[in-house]
Write an enzyme that holds these catalytic residues in place. Structure first.
Site, PDB file in Angstrom:
ATOM      1  N   MET A 190     -15.975 -11.165   5.769  1.00 23.49           N
ATOM      2  CA  MET A 190     -15.575 -11.610   4.430  1.00 23.49           C
ATOM      3  C   MET A 190     -16.703 -11.443   3.413  1.00 23.49           C
ATOM      4  SD  MET A 190     -14.134 -15.309   3.186  1.00 23.49           S
ATOM      5  CE  MET A 190     -12.779 -15.330   4.347  1.00 23.49           C
ATOM      6  N   TYR A 227     -17.850  -9.459  14.387  1.00 21.56           N
ATOM      7  CA  TYR A 227     -16.577  -9.916  14.949  1.00 21.56           C
ATOM      8  C   TYR A 227     -15.957  -8.835  15.829  1.00 21.56           C
ATOM      9  CZ  TYR A 227     -16.382 -13.811  11.607  1.00 21.56           C
ATOM     10  OH  TYR A 227     -16.621 -14.938  10.888  1.00 21.56           O
ATOM     11  N   LYS A 273      -5.356   1.239 -17.941  1.00 18.72           N
ATOM     12  CA  LYS A 273      -4.530   0.274 -17.204  1.00 18.72           C
ATOM     13  C   LYS A 273      -5.356  -0.375 -16.098  1.00 18.72           C
ATOM     14  CE  LYS A 273      -2.981   4.192 -14.520  1.00 18.72           C
ATOM     15  NZ  LYS A 273      -2.111   5.365 -14.540  1.00 18.72           N
ATOM     16  N   ARG A 333       9.585   9.209 -10.833  1.00 20.35           N
ATOM     17  CA  ARG A 333       9.016   7.875 -10.926  1.00 20.35           C
ATOM     18  C   ARG A 333       9.526   7.300 -12.237  1.00 20.35           C
ATOM     19  NH1 ARG A 333       2.562   6.830 -10.621  1.00 20.35           N
ATOM     20  NH2 ARG A 333       2.825   7.345 -12.820  1.00 20.35           N
TER      21      ARG A 333
HETATM   22  C1  LIG Z   1      -2.622   6.562 -14.507  1.00 21.70           C
HETATM   23  C2  LIG Z   1      -1.986   7.606 -15.317  1.00 21.70           C
HETATM   24  C3  LIG Z   1      -2.751   8.650 -15.858  1.00 21.70           C
HETATM   25  C4  LIG Z   1      -4.206   8.851 -15.519  1.00 21.70           C
HETATM   26  O1  LIG Z   1      -4.312   9.463 -14.252  1.00 21.70           O
HETATM   27  P1  LIG Z   1      -5.715   9.888 -13.639  1.00 21.70           P
HETATM   28  O2  LIG Z   1      -5.343  10.647 -12.425  1.00 21.70           O
HETATM   29  O3  LIG Z   1      -6.455   8.634 -13.336  1.00 21.70           O
HETATM   30  O4  LIG Z   1      -6.420  10.711 -14.650  1.00 21.70           O
HETATM   31  C5  LIG Z   1      -2.114   9.536 -16.727  1.00 21.70           C
HETATM   32  N1  LIG Z   1      -0.806   9.402 -17.019  1.00 21.70           N
HETATM   33  C6  LIG Z   1      -0.036   8.424 -16.495  1.00 21.70           C
HETATM   34  C7  LIG Z   1       1.401   8.353 -16.858  1.00 21.70           C
HETATM   35  C8  LIG Z   1      -0.588   7.504 -15.616  1.00 21.70           C
HETATM   36  O5  LIG Z   1       0.169   6.541 -15.095  1.00 21.70           O
END
Ligand SMILES: *Cc1c(COP(=O)(O)O)cnc(C)c1O
Length: 367
Positions: free
Chosen positions: A310, A262, A42, A139
């Site tokens: 930046m 800055y 993802k 969740r």
């Molecule tokens: C992102 C995610 C993972 C992977 O988690 P990591 O901690 O990066 O290994 C696994 N299962 C779900 C449902 C996730 O959203």
């Protein structure tokens, strides 16, 4: 594709080591006691580039299961791994079903509405799906009430081709946290109602919690890229697959009492020499690193002084020999010496945020 020509060394560089991602993936599999591992890709493979990362895992590491967050990511991914199994974690929504079917993508169904939507449209040919049970993270996934209702509804189950049941841990990065065991027990109880259907619980941290957590498919993300999901030392065989190097643009000498950047937030307490590096918050190198970030150069740690701008940061090179560093030289901002763990510790950003926060602006090199 056309591309305007410019010298390759005029930008800071993000190098992504695909061989290391493959080695890390294999290490995840062996840490999981040989349990098959899906790749969590993802958010553009945690910012590392899904186009490159996913085919490398498919072709060179034998990875067959991939998870993304949403349908758009899945349809993009389908072009790069035509034969892989692709799951969408966010599940299915009205109007999305035909896209799932057309691109052979599997939804992770997160509640009874999604289950009914999928079952109604697809009951005839029953394309594969996953069911997500919430075992305590609150969740995504079926709540305990919905879980009970679904387990009791064998008619609804018969409309589905459930290829995977899964749940997700809330505290896998804290091995001693009691919620881990609670979730394990909750999920194990659920799996008993689905004999023969593969089950999946562990993300990277979950893999390290031990064999009870491995089930049939683990789902590592962070550890594939070399992040450390646990408070313990990084397991052998997991290496940083990311490397960010910035270039020295200019060197300057400061007298005692002069300030840098800055807001004049850093003051030289000794005659100092600083180097200006061509990376800033527009690259994703955020102001949480003001006066606390570290960079590495030829075995020396060079601290960031002043605020992140930046397009630039300043690092203190007073302790280097004058001739050791000059404009054009590369300084490591993230990689083997400045690991995600270290960057996370000084900045309070999570390793996940640092990795996914890396912007497009870098010249990207895959090796
Ligand atoms: C992102 C995610 C993972 C992977 O988690 P990591 O901690 O990066 O290994 C696994 N299962 C779900 C449902 C996730 O959203």
């Amino acid at each position: 594709m056309t591309c305007e020509a410019f010298p390759s060394d005029c930008q800071a560089t993000l190098t992504i080591d695909l061989d290391r991602i493959i080695t890390n993936y294999r290490t995840c599999r062996s840490l999981a006691g040989g349990t098959d591992c899906a790749a969590m890709v993802k958010a553009d493979a945690y910012g590392m580039g899904i186009e490159q990362v996913a085919p490398a895992l498919y072709n060179k590491a034998g990875c067959r299961n991939f998870f993304v967050a949403n349908l758009a990511e899945a349809i993009k991914l389908r072009r790069h791994v035509p034969d892989a199994i692709i799951y969408v974690l966010n599940g299915v929504f009205p109007g999305h079903v035909p896209y799932f079917i057309q691109h052979r993508i599997r939804p992770v169904l997160n509640d009874l509405d999604q289950i009914q939507l999928w079952a109604a449209v697809t009951a005839a040919d029953r394309p594969a799906c996953a069911i997500h049970f919430d075992s305590g993270i609150n969740r995504l996934g079926l709540s305990p009430q919905e879980t009970g209702a679904f387990i009791g509804d064998t008619t609804l189950q018969a409309c589905l081709n459930i290829a995977l049941i899964m749940s997700h841990l809330a505290c896998s990065d804290a091995p001693e946290h009691p919620l881990n065991l609670t979730q394990l027990q909750n999920f194990t109880a659920i799996t008993r109602h689905f004999p023969g259907i593969p089950a999946s619980l562990a993300n990277s941290g979950g893999i390290l919690l031990g064999p009870d957590y491995h089930f049939d498919l683990a789902r590592p993300g962070l550890m594939m890229f070399g992040g450390n999901p646990s408070p313990r030392p990084l397991p052998d065989g997991i290496q940083a697959a990311y490397h960010i190097s910035g270039k020295v643009l200019q060197l300057r000498d400061l007298r005692i009492g002069e300030t840098v950047g800055y807001g004049a937030t850093w003051t030289a307490e000794r005659p100092s020499r600083i180097a200006i590096i061509n990376v800033g918050y527009a690259d994703g190198y955020l102001q949480v690193f003001n006066n606390c970030g570290q960079t590495a150069y030829k075995g020396h740690m060079l601290p960031i002084v002043g605020r992140v701008s930046m397009d630039m940061i300043a690092v203190d090179i007073t302790d280097l020999e004058v001739t050791e560093i000059s404009p054009g030289d590369d300084v490591e901002l993230l990689g083997e010496h400045i690991t995600l763990e270290m960057a996370s510790e000084v900045s309070t950003l999570s390793q996940y945020e640092i990795l996914t926060g890396v912007k497009e602006r870098y010249q990207r090199v895959y090796k």
